[in-house]
Design an enzyme around this catalytic site. Sequence first.
Site, PDB file in Angstrom:
ATOM      1  N   SER A 165     -67.929  70.680 -48.474  1.00  0.00           N
ATOM      2  CA  SER A 165     -66.856  71.608 -48.152  1.00  0.00           C
ATOM      3  C   SER A 165     -65.625  71.207 -48.950  1.00  0.00           C
ATOM      4  O   SER A 165     -65.153  70.078 -48.835  1.00  0.00           O
ATOM      5  CB  SER A 165     -66.570  71.543 -46.647  1.00  0.00           C
ATOM      6  OG  SER A 165     -65.455  72.340 -46.313  1.00  0.00           O
TER       7      SER A 165
ATOM      8  N   LYS B   6     -69.140  74.832 -50.749  1.00  0.00           N
ATOM      9  CA  LYS B   6     -68.378  75.748 -49.886  1.00  0.00           C
ATOM     10  C   LYS B   6     -66.914  75.567 -50.230  1.00  0.00           C
ATOM     11  O   LYS B   6     -66.428  74.437 -50.281  1.00  0.00           O
ATOM     12  CB  LYS B   6     -68.654  75.393 -48.422  1.00  0.00           C
ATOM     13  CG  LYS B   6     -67.593  75.787 -47.416  1.00  0.00           C
ATOM     14  CD  LYS B   6     -68.105  75.578 -46.004  1.00  0.00           C
ATOM     15  CE  LYS B   6     -67.020  75.098 -45.061  1.00  0.00           C
ATOM     16  NZ  LYS B   6     -67.572  74.837 -43.701  1.00  0.00           N
TER      17      LYS B   6
ATOM     18  N   LYS C  56     -62.934  76.636 -49.281  1.00  0.00           N
ATOM     19  CA  LYS C  56     -62.067  77.199 -48.248  1.00  0.00           C
ATOM     20  C   LYS C  56     -61.234  78.305 -48.880  1.00  0.00           C
ATOM     21  O   LYS C  56     -60.778  78.172 -50.027  1.00  0.00           O
ATOM     22  CB  LYS C  56     -61.152  76.105 -47.700  1.00  0.00           C
ATOM     23  CG  LYS C  56     -61.892  74.996 -46.952  1.00  0.00           C
ATOM     24  CD  LYS C  56     -62.402  75.490 -45.610  1.00  0.00           C
ATOM     25  CE  LYS C  56     -62.926  74.341 -44.764  1.00  0.00           C
ATOM     26  NZ  LYS C  56     -63.367  74.817 -43.429  1.00  0.00           N
TER      27      LYS C  56
ATOM     28  N   ASP D  12     -65.324  79.767 -46.707  1.00  0.00           N
ATOM     29  CA  ASP D  12     -64.979  79.594 -45.289  1.00  0.00           C
ATOM     30  C   ASP D  12     -63.509  79.945 -45.093  1.00  0.00           C
ATOM     31  O   ASP D  12     -62.625  79.314 -45.675  1.00  0.00           O
ATOM     32  CB  ASP D  12     -65.233  78.143 -44.865  1.00  0.00           C
ATOM     33  CG  ASP D  12     -65.031  77.921 -43.368  1.00  0.00           C
ATOM     34  OD1 ASP D  12     -64.674  78.881 -42.657  1.00  0.00           O
ATOM     35  OD2 ASP D  12     -65.231  76.767 -42.908  1.00  0.00           O
TER      36      ASP D  12
ATOM     37  N   GLU E 249     -67.961  82.528 -44.092  1.00  0.00           N
ATOM     38  CA  GLU E 249     -67.887  81.857 -42.790  1.00  0.00           C
ATOM     39  C   GLU E 249     -66.591  82.218 -42.067  1.00  0.00           C
ATOM     40  O   GLU E 249     -65.505  82.096 -42.638  1.00  0.00           O
ATOM     41  CB  GLU E 249     -67.978  80.345 -43.043  1.00  0.00           C
ATOM     42  CG  GLU E 249     -67.935  79.476 -41.800  1.00  0.00           C
ATOM     43  CD  GLU E 249     -68.088  77.987 -42.145  1.00  0.00           C
ATOM     44  OE1 GLU E 249     -68.445  77.660 -43.303  1.00  0.00           O
ATOM     45  OE2 GLU E 249     -67.834  77.161 -41.262  1.00  0.00           O
TER      46      GLU E 249
ATOM     47  N   ASP F  86     -68.645  80.329 -37.208  1.00  0.00           N
ATOM     48  CA  ASP F  86     -68.411  78.924 -36.872  1.00  0.00           C
ATOM     49  C   ASP F  86     -67.620  78.900 -35.557  1.00  0.00           C
ATOM     50  O   ASP F  86     -68.222  78.794 -34.468  1.00  0.00           O
ATOM     51  CB  ASP F  86     -67.648  78.257 -38.044  1.00  0.00           C
ATOM     52  CG  ASP F  86     -67.159  76.846 -37.778  1.00  0.00           C
ATOM     53  OD1 ASP F  86     -67.329  76.341 -36.654  1.00  0.00           O
ATOM     54  OD2 ASP F  86     -66.579  76.218 -38.691  1.00  0.00           O
TER      55      ASP F  86
ATOM     56  N   LYS G 192     -72.223  73.142 -34.997  1.00  0.00           N
ATOM     57  CA  LYS G 192     -71.517  71.869 -34.894  1.00  0.00           C
ATOM     58  C   LYS G 192     -71.669  71.395 -33.453  1.00  0.00           C
ATOM     59  O   LYS G 192     -71.255  72.112 -32.528  1.00  0.00           O
ATOM     60  CB  LYS G 192     -70.026  72.044 -35.181  1.00  0.00           C
ATOM     61  CG  LYS G 192     -69.673  72.423 -36.600  1.00  0.00           C
ATOM     62  CD  LYS G 192     -68.166  72.620 -36.738  1.00  0.00           C
ATOM     63  CE  LYS G 192     -67.805  73.041 -38.149  1.00  0.00           C
ATOM     64  NZ  LYS G 192     -66.382  73.412 -38.269  1.00  0.00           N
TER      65      LYS G 192
ATOM     66  N   GLY H 244     -69.669  70.474 -40.273  1.00  0.00           N
ATOM     67  CA  GLY H 244     -69.098  69.136 -40.151  1.00  0.00           C
ATOM     68  C   GLY H 244     -67.678  69.195 -39.647  1.00  0.00           C
ATOM     69  O   GLY H 244     -67.024  70.244 -39.700  1.00  0.00           O
TER      70      GLY H 244
HETATM   71  O1  OSB Z   1     -64.464  75.078 -40.622  1.00  0.00           O
HETATM   72  O2  OSB Z   1     -66.165  73.986 -41.204  1.00  0.00           O
HETATM   73  C1  OSB Z   1     -64.985  74.008 -40.892  1.00  0.00           C
HETATM   74  C2  OSB Z   1     -63.477  70.532 -41.249  1.00  0.00           C
HETATM   75  C3  OSB Z   1     -62.651  70.494 -40.147  1.00  0.00           C
HETATM   76  C4  OSB Z   1     -62.559  71.592 -39.332  1.00  0.00           C
HETATM   77  C5  OSB Z   1     -63.307  72.730 -39.622  1.00  0.00           C
HETATM   78  C6  OSB Z   1     -64.151  72.764 -40.723  1.00  0.00           C
HETATM   79  C7  OSB Z   1     -64.203  71.654 -41.573  1.00  0.00           C
HETATM   80  C8  OSB Z   1     -64.972  71.610 -42.797  1.00  0.00           C
HETATM   81  C9  OSB Z   1     -65.403  70.253 -43.295  1.00  0.00           C
HETATM   82  O3  OSB Z   1     -65.224  72.580 -43.474  1.00  0.00           O
HETATM   83  C10 OSB Z   1     -66.842  70.040 -43.088  1.00  0.00           C
HETATM   84  C11 OSB Z   1     -67.255  68.595 -43.293  1.00  0.00           C
HETATM   85  O4  OSB Z   1     -67.100  67.768 -42.375  1.00  0.00           O
HETATM   86  O5  OSB Z   1     -67.771  68.285 -44.351  1.00  0.00           O
HETATM   87 MG    MG Z   2     -65.949  76.515 -40.749  1.00  0.00          MG
END
Ligand code: OSB
Ligand code: MG
Length: 377
Positions: free
Chosen positions: A144, A170, A172, A197, A222, A247, A271, A299
């Site tokens: 991510s 992925k 953001k 995402d 996402e 999510d 998660k 994650g």
């Molecule tokens: O939206 O998936 C998410 C991290 C913190 C809070 C929300 C998200 C995330 C990530 C990181 O995208 C995922 C990771 O731990 O690799």
């Molecule tokens: Mg997410």
Amino acid sequence: MPTSGDAAAIALDGIEMRVLRIPLVSPFTTSFGTETMREVIVVRALTDGADGWGEIVTASAPLYSSEYTQGAWDVALRWLIPALLDVRTVRPEEVAGILSPFLGHRMAKAGLELAVLDAALRSQGRPLGQYLGAVTDRVPSGVSVGIQSDPAVLVDVVGGYLDAGYRRIKIKIKPGRDVADTAAVRDAFGAIGLQVDANAAYTLADADVLAELDRFDLLLIEQPLAEDDLTEHAELARRLRTPICLDESVVSAKAAADAIALGSAAVVNIKAGRVGGYLEAVAVHDVCRAAGVPVWCGGMLETGIGRAANAALAALPGFTLPGDVSASDRFYARDIVTEPAVLEDGYVRVPTGPGIGVEIDVLALDDFTVARETLRR
Ligand code: OSB
Ligand code: MG
């Protein structure tokens, strides 16, 4: 639910919690903010045998969901841990029921359940993966990538992860940092597995912008809309070609079933923290699998504790897409386990030792600890 039998009952002598502050190797920016430090709670279930370890994956502020570290700390010490210690012996499968009178606080509950589960499985010499129903010994690793200063920097950062071997990227996105960022990555790297995402940053009024992403052949988008926008996600799904993955909205197996029934989710991010534990995560997996909906393991910037457990979860058969199951060094220069997860040919190994299958680096744990409290029965 686990197919190979319940875990052992354990006598809980007490529960220790610590707040850790661990620096991130680089700032992590999402639509809701930038983090440079991971503030997380580590839970230790004290028993007459092996201790069990869990992690409460809250962040310091309630920006991703309503939970946050000091809130989780308070509810765990005031309500959840006393309820667990009230029970003389506890089976991991009973933890969710014991905690169910207390509403919400799923991340806090998940961390406590994991510590109890780890202790129980260690006492049986049984790996978490086997208990949860893992069918592989390694899982493909996705990464991510946070929002960067501009699309050119994003391309550099993504290039580094691809060179390291990550099998899916992925990125953001947020309003104003979506189409150009996605185009830059797609143009630079061709047919890689790519998804975006939004962390709930859009509304249905943005459907036309989101539809522009259709031309990039993304694996999924996402959580474009708000957590409680289930019908709006279904409406958006009718206007996009890109599959919608939820999510934040999927807080339980029931929420997953509702989202699928409404047509709000073609894919689900699982998660354990968000749904209240690894056992509920398996229930979400089962609901999705029965409906033919692919899932992947999300994650929460986990330490080596949660990272080991996530690898076990991601080895279940319904996890047909690469997860945010990255190597420890994607986030941390120093982890709190003795053998942090590494990338091997783009995969992360499912631990095979008892329980979560990793040992705690006690020196590192102590170095990162900023608060500590133990409740005993
Ligand atoms: O939206 O998936 C998410 C991290 C913190 C809070 C929300 C998200 C995330 C990530 C990181 O995208 C995922 C990771 O731990 O690799
Ligand atoms: Mg997410």
